[in-house]
Design an enzyme around this catalytic site. Structure first.
Site, PDB file in Angstrom:
ATOM      1  N   HIS A 158       0.805  -1.221   0.000  1.00 48.80           N
ATOM      2  CA  HIS A 158       0.000   0.000   0.000  1.00 48.80           C
ATOM      3  C   HIS A 158       0.839   1.272   0.000  1.00 48.80           C
ATOM      4  O   HIS A 158       0.306   2.363  -0.177  1.00 48.80           O
ATOM      5  CB  HIS A 158      -0.939   0.002   1.210  1.00 48.80           C
ATOM      6  CG  HIS A 158      -2.012  -1.041   1.128  1.00 48.80           C
ATOM      7  ND1 HIS A 158      -3.292  -0.768   0.698  1.00 48.80           N
ATOM      8  CD2 HIS A 158      -1.993  -2.370   1.401  1.00 48.80           C
ATOM      9  CE1 HIS A 158      -4.017  -1.876   0.719  1.00 48.80           C
ATOM     10  NE2 HIS A 158      -3.253  -2.866   1.141  1.00 48.80           N
ATOM     11  N   ASP A 367       3.785   9.332  -1.438  1.00 46.97           N
ATOM     12  CA  ASP A 367       2.606   8.605  -0.990  1.00 46.97           C
ATOM     13  C   ASP A 367       2.337   7.458  -1.946  1.00 46.97           C
ATOM     14  O   ASP A 367       2.431   7.637  -3.169  1.00 46.97           O
ATOM     15  CB  ASP A 367       1.387   9.539  -0.949  1.00 46.97           C
ATOM     16  CG  ASP A 367       0.482   9.265   0.242  1.00 46.97           C
ATOM     17  OD1 ASP A 367       0.512   8.136   0.752  1.00 46.97           O
ATOM     18  OD2 ASP A 367      -0.259  10.182   0.648  1.00 46.97           O
TER      19      ASP A 367
END
Length: 462
Positions: A158, A367
Site C-alpha cells: 500500500h 505517498d
C-alpha cells in the site's frame, strides 16, 4: 468457489482494538470479498500480553471468520514500532535520514512473521487463496511456502517502493525482496513503484524480468508484479453526501468562513505527508499576497498517529509552531488564515468539508496512492467544482493528471498554484474536474479488489 484468506497487520474484526488496521472503505471492500466467498481474516488483535498465546482468538460474523493474536510488548517494540515503522516506513518513503537500522528490530520483525505463519497455518485449507497486505508482513508468503503451502498467495504493497539505490542501504535487502518473490502476485499502487521493483530484481538479483507481462522469474519460480491502483468506495462515499451530518458540516464551514474561499488538507500526522512544507507554501502565498487574507482560509485536519514515536511528536510541534507564526503574522481581529484541527472527522463530515472547500491541497512528499485526493474529487458539486492541488509524488498523480500538480518541496510552486486555483474560472474548473471524477467513479475500490483477485486466481496477468 475457493475460500479467500486475508492477512494484514490489523484486522477489521468487531472485537479488535481500534478495529480495522485496514481503514474505512478498504476494510469494507475486503469484508465484502470475504463474505461473497466465505473467508478468513487473520492478523494482530491490537492487544499486548506478557505471554501471548499462539492459539488465535476466533470469532465469526456474516460468514467471515476473524482470527487474531496478541503480541508481547517486546514484539510490538521490535516488529511494529521498530522495523516496520522506524525502518521500512521511512526508507520506503525516501527518508533515509529517519530510517533506523537496528539488528534486533530486524530479527524481531522476522520472528513475529514466523509466529504469525505458525498461528495461521492450522487454519488454512489446501485450496484457499491467500492475500497478504502491506509492509508489516512481507516475509509471510515465504514463511507459508517453507511450511509446505502451495496455495495461490498474493501480496499488495500500500506504500511506495523505493528506488534501488535507496533500498540497497537496507541491511539484508536481498533477503526481504527474495521473500516477496515467494508470492504468486505482487501488486503496487502505481507504475513508478512497480518500475523500481522490477529494476531491483533485474539489477541486484539477476532475475529474468518481462516488463510487458509483469513476470519475474528466479529460482524456477514465477511471480507476476503489476500495478493495481486502489480506489475509493465510490458509491458509499458519495451517498454520505445526502446525510444531515455531511450537509451540516458543509454549512458550518461556509457560514464560518464568511465568503472567503476555503482550502482544505486532510492527512494523518505523518512526516511523509509534507505538512510543514505545505505550511511553508501557504506562508509564501500570504507573504506575496497579504491582501488575500480576506479571500482565503486554510483548514488542516491532521489527526495524530504513532504518538509514541519521536519523529511524530516532533512533526506535531513543528506544525503548531508554523501555524502560530502564520496566524501571528496575518490574522486580523475578526479572522485567522489557518485553522489547524488535531483530530479526525467521520467520513460523512469529510464529505461535507470537501464539498464546502473550493481548493483541495494534497501535497505529500511521497505517498503510495493518497485516497484523500480521490475523495475530494468525488465530493465536488458538478455545477461548481473545486480545484485539486496535488503533489506530483503521490501515486494518485498518475491517474489524476488534470489536477494542478506541484512540487511539494517548493514553497514557490505551492504558492503559485494556490493563486492559480483561486483565480481559475468556472469553465476550466469543470473541464479539469470531470475526467478526474470519471476516473474516481470507474476505477473504484470494488474494481481494484476484483482485478487483483482475478489475476491472483488465474495465475496470469490479464
Amino acid at each position: 468457489m475457493t475460500r479467500l484468506v486475508i492477512m494484514s497487520n490489523r484486522v477489521a474484526a468487531p472485537n479488535a482494538r481500534g478495529a480495522g488496521g485496514a481503514q474505512g472503505g478498504l476494510a469494507g471492500a475486503l469484508l465484502g470479498a470475504l463474505k461473497s466467498r466465505g473467508g478468513l481474516w487473520f492478523g494482530w488483535s491490537g492487544e499486548t500480553a506478557e505471554a501471548p498465546s499462539d492459539e488465535p482468538a476466533l470469532s465469526t460474523e456474516d460468514g467471515v471468520t476473524f482470527a487474531t493474536v496478541d503480541l508481547s510488548p517486546a514484539e510490538v517494540a521490535d516488529y511494529y514500532e521498530g522495523y516496520a515503522n522506524s525502518t521500512l516506513w521511512p526508507l520506503f518513503h525516501y527518508r533515509l535520514d529517519l530510517a533506523q537500522y537496528e539488528r534486533d528490530t530486524g530479527i524481531g520483525y522476522e520472528a513475529v512473521n514466523e509466529r504469525f505463519a505458525d498461528c495461521v497455518s492450522p487454519l488454512l485449507r489446501p485450496d484457499d487463496v491467500v492475500w497478504v497486505h502491506d509492509y508489516h508482513l512481507i516475509p509471510m508468503g515465504d514463511g507459508l511456502r517453507r511450511r509446505g503451502f502451495q496455495n495461490r498467495i498474493g501480496f499488495f504493497l500500500h506504500i511506495p517502493w523505493p528506488p534501488t539505490r535507496l533500498l540497497t542501504s537496507l541491511p539484508h535487502h536481498e533477503r526481504l525482496v527474495r521473500a516477496l518473490l515467494a508470492y504468486d502476485v505482487v501488486g503496487f499502487q502505481c507504475d513508478e513503484w512497480l518500475d523500481s521493483f522490477q529494476h531491483y530484481c533485474a539489477k541486484e538479483l539477476g532475475a529474468i524480468v518481462d516488463e510487458d507481462s509483469g513476470e519475474i522469474i528466479i529460482g524456477g519460480h514465477c511471480t507476476i508484479a503489476r500495478t493495481f491502483p486502489i480506489g475509493i468506495d465510490f458509491d458509499h462515499f458519495t451517498e454520505l453526501g445526502e446525510t444531515d451530518e455531511a450537509r451540516q458540516t458543509a454549512q458550518r464551514i461556509l457560514s464560518s468562513t464568511r465568503e472567503r474561499t476555503a482550502m482544505i488538507g486532510v492527512d494523518r500526522l505523518d512526516y511523509s505527508k509534507g505538512l510543514p512544507e505545505r505550511l511553508d507554501g501557504i506562508s509564501r502565498f500570504f507573504e506575496r499576497h497579504p491582501e488575500r487574507v480576506d479571500d482565503l482560509v486554510f483548514i488542516q485536519i491532521a489527526p495524530p498517529s504513532r504518538t509514541d514515536i519521536a519523529s511524530y511528536q516532533q512533526i506535531r510541534a513543528t506544525l503548531e509552531q508554523k501555524t502560530g507564526q502564520i496566524n501571528g503574522a496575518y490574522s486580523r481581529i475578526d479572522l485567522v488564515p489557518v485553522r489547524y484541527v488535531n483530530q479526525g472527522l467521520s467520513a460523512a463530515e469529510l464529505f461535507g468539508a470537501f464539498r464546502a472547500c473550493k481548493i483541495g491541497l494534497v501535497t505529500p512528499l511521497r505517498d503510495g496512492m493518497n485516497l484523500v485526493a480521490k475523495e475530494y474529487v468525488a465530493a465536488q458539486d458538478p455545477e461548481d467544482p473545486g480545484v485539486l492541488i496535488l503533489s506530483r509524488f503521490a501515486g494518485a498523480a498518475e491517474q489524476l493528471r488534470h489536477a494542478l500538480q506541484v512540487n511539494p518541496h517548493s514553497p514557490d510552486d505551492i504558492a503559485q498554484n494556490i493563486r492559480i486555483a483561486l483565480e481559475m474560472p468556472l469553465e476550466e474548473r469543470k473541464a479539469r474536474w470531470r475526467p478526474m471524477f470519471d476516473c474516481v467513479r470507474e476505477e473504484n475500490l470494488e474494481m481494484w479488489t476484483q482485478s487483483y483477485l482475478d489475476v491472483l486466481a488465474s495465475g496470469r496477468s490479464l
